[in-house]
Design a protein around this motif. Structure first.
Motif, PDB file in Angstrom:
ATOM      1  N   CYS A  49       1.998   1.276   9.184  1.00 60.59           N
ATOM      2  CA  CYS A  49       1.788   0.607   8.257  1.00 60.59           C
ATOM      3  C   CYS A  49       2.139   0.726   6.729  1.00 60.59           C
ATOM      4  O   CYS A  49       2.227   1.778   6.210  1.00 60.59           O
ATOM      5  N   ILE A  50       2.772  -0.412   6.514  1.00 58.81           N
ATOM      6  CA  ILE A  50       3.236  -0.187   4.966  1.00 58.81           C
ATOM      7  C   ILE A  50       2.283  -0.862   3.741  1.00 58.81           C
ATOM      8  O   ILE A  50       2.527  -0.708   2.605  1.00 58.81           O
ATOM      9  N   GLY A  51       1.342  -1.558   4.272  1.00 53.73           N
ATOM     10  CA  GLY A  51       0.120  -1.919   3.490  1.00 53.73           C
ATOM     11  C   GLY A  51       0.571  -3.156   2.805  1.00 53.73           C
ATOM     12  O   GLY A  51       0.107  -3.364   1.555  1.00 53.73           O
ATOM     13  N   THR A  52       1.167  -4.149   3.353  1.00 58.56           N
ATOM     14  CA  THR A  52       1.339  -5.515   2.941  1.00 58.56           C
ATOM     15  C   THR A  52      -0.165  -6.336   2.923  1.00 58.56           C
ATOM     16  O   THR A  52      -0.176  -7.184   2.088  1.00 58.56           O
ATOM     17  N   ARG A  53      -0.997  -5.932   3.777  1.00 54.39           N
ATOM     18  CA  ARG A  53      -2.230  -6.445   3.828  1.00 54.39           C
ATOM     19  C   ARG A  53      -2.306  -7.923   4.425  1.00 54.39           C
ATOM     20  O   ARG A  53      -3.216  -8.788   4.316  1.00 54.39           O
ATOM     21  N   GLY A  96       0.608  -1.370   0.023  1.00 56.31           N
ATOM     22  CA  GLY A  96      -0.021  -0.154   0.063  1.00 56.31           C
ATOM     23  C   GLY A  96       0.842   1.323  -0.048  1.00 56.31           C
ATOM     24  O   GLY A  96       0.501   2.272  -0.534  1.00 56.31           O
ATOM     25  N   ARG A  97       1.767   1.244   0.651  1.00 56.45           N
ATOM     26  CA  ARG A  97       2.751   2.522   0.980  1.00 56.45           C
ATOM     27  C   ARG A  97       4.131   2.174   0.444  1.00 56.45           C
ATOM     28  O   ARG A  97       5.035   1.987   1.350  1.00 56.45           O
ATOM     29  N   GLU A 124      -4.549   7.404   5.839  1.00 56.53           N
ATOM     30  CA  GLU A 124      -4.503   7.697   4.327  1.00 56.53           C
ATOM     31  C   GLU A 124      -4.503   6.260   3.455  1.00 56.53           C
ATOM     32  O   GLU A 124      -4.644   5.412   4.171  1.00 56.53           O
ATOM     33  N   LYS A 125      -4.338   6.482   2.290  1.00 58.59           N
ATOM     34  CA  LYS A 125      -4.465   5.319   1.366  1.00 58.59           C
ATOM     35  C   LYS A 125      -3.440   4.450   1.800  1.00 58.59           C
ATOM     36  O   LYS A 125      -2.262   4.818   2.019  1.00 58.59           O
ATOM     37  N   GLY A 126      -3.466   2.965   1.323  1.00 55.66           N
ATOM     38  CA  GLY A 126      -2.386   2.160   1.629  1.00 55.66           C
ATOM     39  C   GLY A 126      -2.212   1.703   3.138  1.00 55.66           C
ATOM     40  O   GLY A 126      -1.156   1.123   3.373  1.00 55.66           O
ATOM     41  N   VAL A 127      -3.159   2.209   3.942  1.00 54.89           N
ATOM     42  CA  VAL A 127      -2.928   1.874   5.369  1.00 54.89           C
ATOM     43  C   VAL A 127      -4.309   0.715   5.744  1.00 54.89           C
ATOM     44  O   VAL A 127      -5.231   0.902   5.529  1.00 54.89           O
ATOM     45  N   PHE A 161      -8.877  -2.306   4.792  1.00 53.36           N
ATOM     46  CA  PHE A 161      -7.634  -1.478   3.987  1.00 53.36           C
ATOM     47  C   PHE A 161      -8.178  -0.205   3.272  1.00 53.36           C
ATOM     48  O   PHE A 161      -9.149  -0.387   2.615  1.00 53.36           O
ATOM     49  N   TRP A 220       6.642   3.649  -0.613  1.00 58.48           N
ATOM     50  CA  TRP A 220       7.581   4.683  -0.224  1.00 58.48           C
ATOM     51  C   TRP A 220       8.201   4.525   1.362  1.00 58.48           C
ATOM     52  O   TRP A 220       9.011   5.129   1.561  1.00 58.48           O
ATOM     53  N   PHE A 221       7.392   3.778   2.056  1.00 57.83           N
ATOM     54  CA  PHE A 221       8.049   3.216   3.174  1.00 57.83           C
ATOM     55  C   PHE A 221       8.469   1.898   3.273  1.00 57.83           C
ATOM     56  O   PHE A 221       8.623   1.387   4.438  1.00 57.83           O
ATOM     57  N   ILE A 222       8.934   1.308   2.015  1.00 60.76           N
ATOM     58  CA  ILE A 222       9.233  -0.169   2.030  1.00 60.76           C
ATOM     59  C   ILE A 222      10.576  -0.474   3.053  1.00 60.76           C
ATOM     60  O   ILE A 222      10.628  -1.436   3.478  1.00 60.76           O
TER      61      ILE A 222
END
Lengths: 179, 447, 760, 255
Positions: D123-127, B125-126, D163-166, D140, B128-130
């Motif tokens: 959170c980086i959004g790996t889900r 999802g983000r 925000e998106k991706g979280v 999500f 840019w924070f990988i």
């Protein structure tokens, strides 16, 4: 052929130098901006001086920021509050006249936030003030500043350092600040 | 035709390979142009769109939060598996026939891994924070979660990428030197840098040989572990259909299977369009065909086991999962997968089939389509049929996802096309080893 | 560096410059945007930034009159919760009440007074000022009053001082045409209570203390009368006491939310519920539960309602009828209620009399767990006697068509949406020279107005409320502004007072504002209640803090049923519009949990609240039995066209396991042609195709009396559903346990409902 | 203690059942299915309290609902004996939460209140947490959601807008829990009293089907409810040790 790498590097030197200079420029540019235009001491609508009020006149912080002890936000004094003193004090100064004009028109003063935390940080003044943390710990020596600037980097590292040092109960639980 | 491999002369090898690097036909540029264009329009453009608007551009939904991106990730990791792994195994077993193909196979590994990593970037999802997934010291005292199978994954893949990168590079050093000596201009400078001052002394050859073998030994368990760990992303969950002990071997076998099929495809292309008919021969196809057959049988076996345990469990969760797989929304894909990966490869029993190039190409592509489907189904069928029937929902990929899937293929092709112009795509020195020393000028060995 | 030539030097300088510029911009781009700290120039009293303030008020989303507590921060309302001190909802609130916040902050609110500039219904308006618009209206009203022309005021069902103001206002205008119009008003229930008990009012149904609830079509947990209070009672009756677990039986053609919550759901032929009730009454008499002196009269009157004949007429098995009667009889106490569909058939009044009769026969009138009558409201006269039924609305339309109405004032009610097309109401409005609408939103009725006077949302205005139905003891609640008005709007009360002032009615309405009016009126309450507070101001402040006032007084009533009722106890067969050959299905329109009568449709939270039974969001649908669907060859999501004699509409099919095969059900609330971005052009409104049939005697619209035909359109339009599969597949997600309770003695106490007397 | 023992000890710290016993609180919710009417008040209350976005018809149609508490419905039987049961499904705040082990960046973890925390800004959004969660209660943010002005004024300032991706999910209204603790501190109390804090859903439930409290306090309402023979966990077989306790629906013996 044994020196071929050195030779090749020599051939590549002009391009490498350009890259090096550009990179140096990038770093310099970044720091010039960050140092000389930090954006942490914005020009305020009224040139209020903490040095005069808190420094010279020794007015306690919480005389004006009354909320700090009981609310999450310290609170900026209302124009009403300012006029409480300035109806009498230094009424001739142009800045005070400016203040008085706000008071007369019942306009709020659009102060610019200096210590601004991201929206996902939920900081509470109340707990910190009640724990007798000096305002200066985070806000810097405000009483010496004519124009308030952000001295301490109010970032997560600063919070955590302090919470660890003082062994705050569950002070490193993420939900303490982020929720 | 039988004697093709011996037709090339010892001295021709260098010329052939260098020519493949230096002389570039119009077709190459057209191919590169198309691949590059497709990469740009089908991969980067939709990705940027997705970055801007959010993952919502893809078709994923609430229970099926993983979709084709993750399927593609496993697919590319799988595809990466045969290259270096096969090369190492064959190197250690002194298989002569390896030598003509291993360079491109390893390159496939490397680029597949690269594409797999970009798929992770596309997936999360983000992105840019990988970097938060990497362990690095910081003032906050924040670390990644070392208990997480995803964290194992990051470690394993980075190690594998490094290992296979070094492996392919090290094996190519003598070739870079050879090319260096025959080129001029910027190419010369490039190869000077790449060959690290290789002069071909005994000492150098000895060290290279030792290090190469050492790495080969090291990479085999690494490769096996990588896909085992990828399988744990799924198997360590408690999702019915994913929580399976057999997943690690299943993924490893599947990975080698699709990777081997991928090698067949790549070799066909190299042979045909890079004029390597002399070096890549029926022998290679025959041997790879046998390997494919073995892997296909193994794969089928594990699949049957999975069905059996699902049925035997008798629990609602496993049973519904099984029923859904065989007859549900995604069932056509399932049967397509069985056809391509379990039934069609039985043709490989025939030696005639194994040694015919075009049928082998078709089969290899079919296997990889089947294997992609397998990965897709692992994600889609299981996630859309979890514990609570009240949240069951079907997942259909969006245009953006399909486009990025196509784009990722194009990205791979682009990278490969660039590779063949920089790396000698078959190993000059090792191919020579297979040819024997010429007796006198102009004479070459007959069969 | 000696070998750096001029060209190379320039390149270097250029690279350095570009790099520095990029670095500068990079640093700039990661800076925080400027944020402002804007203090109040003069802060309001008791205001602290960062600290929430709670205000108690009254919910304005439906007529139940729950108390609310609104959380505000920095002067903005953030959350609505139930007021724990209010005896109706005791701190609880339904979804619609929670969503009240979105009426306040709705992006489609009217922001200032407007004049219609285009054709009526065109929604072309020009902004104007309050002075101008009020002057226009006052002038017009004065002219009409002096010219002896008719002025009509059509208001939502208001209570308390606003109701009083409206009455005085209309009196001042010399007009008798003050009508309250609520779509969901249970006219038939009032009429039935009048006939059986001689009370034109709603009694308190003590679900809390009942052990056996027999509900004839009343969706009491979702939107019948006072759903939050009923839910509280339901929960308490089920698991809140050491007594036997309360049992709930629901009799209706389509399972409602209450039907799902019931222990037993029994489908009965539409409109035959009253016959079933009389069948049960017959059994109760036979069982000897009734020992009154007129036993023989009853026995004779109900002789035709043997279990077998009732079974044939209702479709409920004779065995079930006998069992229900015996269970109801033995329960201590049992309670029978009727509403919803039952309230909306042509025989509704008969049916509800029959249902009430059950309570009467087992003797639980005026008892805990039964029916308790209310005393008169503490302020003003008995509520709701102004409610306009369908006949009255049709008369209004008729008058309008004849040009007999000069001015129509509409206060926050939307008859254009809730009346069927066949009533001709919308068209009739065209003949009224002047329509004034007081509304917060551009709803369908407001689009027809010439002058729009936007009213405050209930969170911005003063008011008071006496909940209806009451709780058996007097309760009054104060509604106070919790935020300062967002827009250039005014409270309805203030608009009326302003107009009254302009029209010279200062004598009857001497107040400057609604607040002053309330304060004046509540002086009565202060005087009668002799509270601890030493003076009125303290009392007033206490009331504002608690939001509610109550008194521990219960009415002790004995009900006597006279002979005429016994003679007229029969329930007629229901009438339906359309013949059964051409229109084979009964249309069952029902108010959904989220939309109520359509007022929830402009609230995004309500649009996104999944319908509990089907999990559908955003849109309309038609529910049908699986057998019906199979017979018609329809699948879930097929678009069908539904036609009555009075129109047709299209909606997607949803196969619903708990509906009678000959009934199709549609939720009310969607299908708005105006009413803001969230409501407009979404779904269909089943009310539009209803026949203009009325329930005899109550005169209300018989919404369930329309027969329809179904035709597949061949298109598909699956509604959006949030839920997946609906079967548990043996996964034990919802687990069950047997009901091992057996009958036992108990004592229930009405005073277990918390009554607020002292306030702080 | 050798390396392996040390390693195993620290591993067990997370995996052993009951490690959370040492925590300060064990917040628990009980859901009485016999009382639940499925009315959905909790759903809207939660949306209002927790700044849950309005996702719109299109996104809902694609299966991207964002309701931290949802009402699942299960039918049994066929007409005329069809029966419908509702079950509110929310984050179970498992003590052995599968989601916590899988998050590569520890954006979800077990905190000292025995709660399953979700830190949006980490959170980086790996889900992957949503995949691992058997209750499917993690939602999500597929997009940056917006509120049509002035609807944004209803946003709760105590809760972060995601925000998106979280990934996001039910927090048991942690902002309220923390506020209650804050009040306790003001009063010089060490602990929060039973009933002092209620999540928005519990607060509003019209049939009082939901209760909330600390099960470590033996006198709390939830502790008593947990002793009810009707108490059970949903999907007990997954051994996630949830903090949400359901009370069985009573099925009357109709004949």
């Amino acid at each position: 052929m044994s020196v071929s790498i050195v030779h090749t590097l020599r051939v590549l030197r002009p391009a490498a130098m350009i890259a090096l200079v550009a990179l140096t420029g990038l770093v310099v540019g970044f720091y010039v901006n960050a140092t000389f235009f930090p954006g942490t001491s914005p020009e305020q609508p009224i040139n209020f001086s903490h040095r005069i009020h808190a420094g010279e006149n020794q007015i306690p912080c919480m005389y004006c920021h009354v909320q700090a002890r009981r609310s999450i936000s310290a609170g900026v004094p209302s124009v009403n509050k300012c006029m409480g003193c300035h109806a009498e004090v230094a009424t001739d100064s142009p800045q005070i006249r400016l203040l008085a004009s706000y008071f007369e028109t019942k306009e709020p003063i659009p102060w610019i936030k200096v210590h601004d935390l991201p929206d996902f940080v939920h900081f509470t003044h109340k707990r910190h003030v009640q724990a007798d943390i000096e305002c200066q710990t985070c806000h810097g020596p405000v009483e010496t500043m004519d124009v308030v600037s952000r001295e301490a980097p109010v970032k997560m590292g600063l919070c955590l350092d302090c919470h660890r040092k003082n062994e705050v109960e569950h002070g490193t639980d993420c939900w303490t600040c982020h929720k | 035709m039988q004697t093709e491999v011996r037709q090339a002369r010892f001295a021709d090898v260098n010329d052939d390979v260098v020519r493949s690097l230096v002389v570039t036909g119009r077709n190459y540029y057209i191919a590169l142009g198309i691949a590059g264009f497709v990469t740009l329009t089908c991969f980067f453009f939709p990705w940027f769109y997705q970055l801007y608007y959010g993952i919502g551009a893809a078709g994923m939904n609430s229970p099926t939060v993983w979709g084709t991106y993750l399927a593609s990730f496993i697919f590319w990791i799988g595809l990466s598996h045969s290259g270096t792994l096969l090369s190492c195994v064959l190197h250690l077993t002194n298989s002569e026939w390896r030598k003509a193909m291993y360079r491109s196979a390893e390159a496939m590994t490397f680029f597949s891994l690269f594409v797999a990593i970009t798929m992770v970037m596309v997936h999360i999802g983000r992105p840019w924070f990988i970097h938060w997934a990497a362990p690095y010291p910081n003032q906050m005292g924040l670390w990644p979660n070392f208990r997480s199978p995803l964290m194992f994954d990051v470690m394993a893949i980075m190690t594998y990428l490094t290992g296979s990168g070094i492996f392919i590079y090290m094996g190519a050093i003598p070739d870079f030197a050879a090319v260096r000596d025959r080129t001029t201009g910027w190419r010369h400078h490039l190869y000077v840098l790449l060959s690290l001052g290789w002069r071909g002394t005994d000492k150098e050859w000895h060290r290279l040989g030792w290090a190469y073998t050492f790495l080969a030994v090291l990479i085999i368990p690494l490769a096996v572990s990588v896909h085992s760990i990828v399988s744990w992303d799924f198997a360590l969950s408690i999702v019915p259909g994913l929580h399976q002990t057999i997943f690690a071997p299943y993924f490893v076998v599947g990975a080698i299977y699709s990777g081997t099929a991928g090698i067949v495809t790549v070799m066909f292309v190299l042979r045909k369009y890079m004029n390597f008919e002399h070096y890549i021969t029926k022998l290679h196809f025959d041997n790879l065909g046998k390997l494919l057959l073995l892997l296909s049988l193994l794969w089928t076996y594990i699949n049957m086991l999975e069905l059996f345990t699902g049925w035997f469990s008798g629990t609602s969760t496993e049973y519904e999962q099984l029923k859904y797989k065989l007859t549900g929304f995604y069932a056509p894909l399932y049967w397509e997968m069985i056809l391509f990966c379990a039934v069609a490869p039985l043709l490989l029993i025939s030696r005639k089939f194994r040694t015919s190039f075009v049928p082998m190409l078709i089969l290899s592509i079919a296997i990889n389509i089947g294997m992609y489907t397998e990965r897709f189904l692992i994600v889609a069928t299981t996630l859309s049929r979890q514990y609570l029937p009240g949240s069951w929902r079907v997942y259909v990929p969006s245009l953006v996802e399909i486009s990025i899937l196509v784009g990722s293929l194009a990205l791979f092709v682009t990278l490969f096309l660039l590779f063949v112009k920089i790396f000698p795509s078959i190993s000059i020195y090792e191919i020579k080893e297979t040819m024997g020393v010429p007796k006198k000028h102009g004479e070459h060995h007959d069969t | 560096m000696s070998n750096v030539d001029r060209r190379q030097f320039l390149k270097l300088v250029g690279a350095g410059g570009v790099g520095a510029g990029a670095g500068f911009m990079l640093a700039e781009s990661i800076k925080h945007p400027v944020e402002y700290l804007i203090p109040y120039p003069i802060p309001p009293e008791e205001f602290s930034p960062g600290i929430a303030t709670w205000y108690n008020s009254v919910c304005g989303m439906c007529p139940a009159g729950c108390g609310i507590s609104v959380r505000t921060r920095e002067g903005r309302a953030k959350k609505i919760e139930g007021n724990p001190l209010h005896p109706v909802n005791q701190g609880r609130l339904c979804a619609l009440g929670q969503a009240g916040l979105q009426t306040l902050y709705n992006p489609d609110r009217l922001t200032g007074p407007m004049l219609q500039s285009g054709e009526r219904g065109s929604e072309e308006f020009i902004q104007t000022t309050w002075e101008e618009s009020l002057a226009t209206v006052a002038h017009r009203l004065a002219a009409a009053r002096d010219g002896g022309k008719n002025i009509y005021l059509l208001s939502e069902g208001v209570r308390g001082h606003l109701a009083m103001l409206l009455e005085r206002f209309m009196d001042g205008l010399g007009s008798e045409h003050l009508m309250h119009y609520d779509f969901a008003h249970p006219h038939a229930l009032y009429a039935a209570n009048q006939r059986l008990f001689g009370e034109h009012t709603l009694p308190y149904y003590d679900i809390r203390n009942t052990r056996y609830l027999l509900s004839f079509g009343a969706d009491y947990l979702s939107n019948w009368l006072s759903p939050v209070h009923h839910s509280l009672g339901f929960g308490h009756s089920r698991q809140g006491t050491d007594l036997d677990r309360g049992r709930f039986v629901q009799i209706e053609a389509k399972m409602s939310l209450s039907g799902a919550a019931a222990d037993e759901w029994i489908p009965a032929r539409p409109g035959s519920e009253g016959i079933l009730a009389l069948g049960l009454a017959h059994q109760i008499l036979a069982g000897g539960a009734y020992t009154g002196s007129d036993f023989d009269d009853w026995n004779a009157a109900l002789a035709g309602y043997s279990a077998e004949s009732v079974a044939e007429r209702t479709g409920v098995a004779a065995k079930t009828i006998v069992r229900l009667a015996s269970e109801f009889m033995k329960a201590e106490p049992g309670l029978a209620i009727g509403g919803g569909a039952v309230d909306n058939h042509s025989n509704a009044v008969d049916t509800l009399v029959a249902v009430n009769l059950l309570n009467y026969l087992v003797g639980n009138i005026g008892k805990p767990g039964g029916i308790v009558f209310n005393s008169d409201p503490v302020v003003g006269g008995p509520a709701n006697n102004r409610q306009a039924n369908f006949i009255a609305m049709q008369q209004l339309a008729e008058q309008a068509r004849h040009g007999a109405i000069d001015v129509l004032i509409v206060n926050n009610t939307n008859p254009v949406f809730t009346l069927p097309h066949a009533s001709g109401f919308r068209e009739a409005l065209a003949s009224i020279p002047m329509i004034v609408s007081l509304s917060s939103f551009m709803d369908e009725t407001t689009t027809m107005a010439d002058v729009v006077l936007p009213s405050h949302s209930y969170l911005e205005s003063w008011g008071d409320d006496m909940p209806q139905p009451g709780l058996g003891f007097p309760v009054a609640a104060i509604s106070q502004p919790v935020v300062s008005p967002l827009y250039n709007t005014r409270a309805t009360g203030d608009i009326i007072l302003d107009l009254a002032g302009k029209l010279g009615m200062k004598d009857s309405m001497p107040w400057d504002s609604m607040e002053a009016c309330l304060k004046d009126g509540w002086r009565q309450i202060y005087e009668r209640s002799s509270p601890d507070a030493s003076d009125f101001d303290t009392f007033w402040r206490d009331v504002l803090v608690s939001g509610v006032w109550g008194e521990d007084i219960h009415r002790q009533d004995t009900v006597v049923v006279d002979k005429s009722v016994i003679d007229n106890i029969d329930v007629a067969e229901p009438e339906f519009s359309g013949d059964s050959e051409q229109y084979p299905f009964f249309l069952h329109p029902y108010m959904s949990t989220a939309m109520y009568d359509g007022r929830g449709a402009n609230l995004p939270w309500m649009q996104e609240l999944p319908d509990p039974m089907t999990s559908i969001v955003y849109g309309s649908w038609v529910e049908m039995n699986p057998a019906t669907a199979q017979q018609l060859g329809l699948r879930d999501g097929d678009l069908v066209s539904i036609s009555s004699e009075y129109g047709s509409l299209e909606a997607p099919v949803v196969i619903f396991p708990a509906i009678m095969p000959e009934v199709i059900a549609m939720p009310i609330g969607q299908g708005h042609s105006a009413f803001g971005r969230y409501a407009r052009d979404r779904g269909t409104n089943p009310l539009q195709i209803l026949a203009p049939l009325t329930a005899t005697t109550s005169g209300s619209l018989a919404t369930h009396a329309t027969r329809v035909s179904l035709a597949a359109t061949g298109r598909r339009a699956a509604p959006v559903q949030t839920g997946g599969d609906t079967r548990q597949l043996g996964r034990n997600i919802v687990q069950f346990t047997g009901d091992d309770s057996s009958a036992g003695g108990h004592s229930a106490n009405l005073n277990s409902i918390p009554i607020v007397v002292k306030t702080t | 203690m050798n390396f392996i023992d040390r390693f195993m000890a620290s591993w067990r710290k997370y995996r052993k059942p009951g490690y959370y016993e040492e925590f300060d609180y064990a917040w628990t919710m009980t859901v009485d299915l016999d009382r639940c009417t499925g009315c959905g008040a909790c759903v809207t209350a939660c949306q209002a309290e927790n700044n849950i976005p309005i996702v719109g018809e299109k996104e809902l149609g694609r299966g991207r609902e964002m309701q931290w508490i949802r009402i699942e419905r299960y039918w049994e039987g066929e007409y005329p004996n069809a029966k419908l049961s509702f079950i509110p499904m929310l984050c179970q705040q498992c003590d052995a939460a599968p989601c916590e082990t899988v998050c590569p960046v520890s954006a979800t973890y077990h905190n000292q209140d025995g709660l399953n925390a979700q830190i949006y800004n980490r959170c980086i959004g790996t889900r992957s947490c949503a995949v691992y969660c058997p209750y499917e209660v993690r939602y999500f943010n597929y997009y940056d959601h917006h509120w049509d002005a002035p609807l944004e004024q209803q946003l709760n300032p105590d809760v972060t807008v995601r925000e998106k991706g979280v990934m996001e999910k039910c927090t048991f209204c942690v902002q309220r829990i923390r506020q209650a603790k804050d009040h306790a501190k003001d009063d010089g109390r060490r602990r929060v009293k039973d009933g002092e804090v209620q999540p928005a859903c519990v607060q509003t439930c019209p049939s009082e089907a939901l209760t909330f409290g600390d099960r470590k306090d033996a006198n709390s309402v939830v502790a008593k409810k947990m002793n009810d023979p009707r108490a059970y966990h949903v999907l007990e077989e997954t051994n996630t040790l949830p903090s949400v306790v359901y009370l069985k629906k009573v099925r009357a013996n109709a004949d």
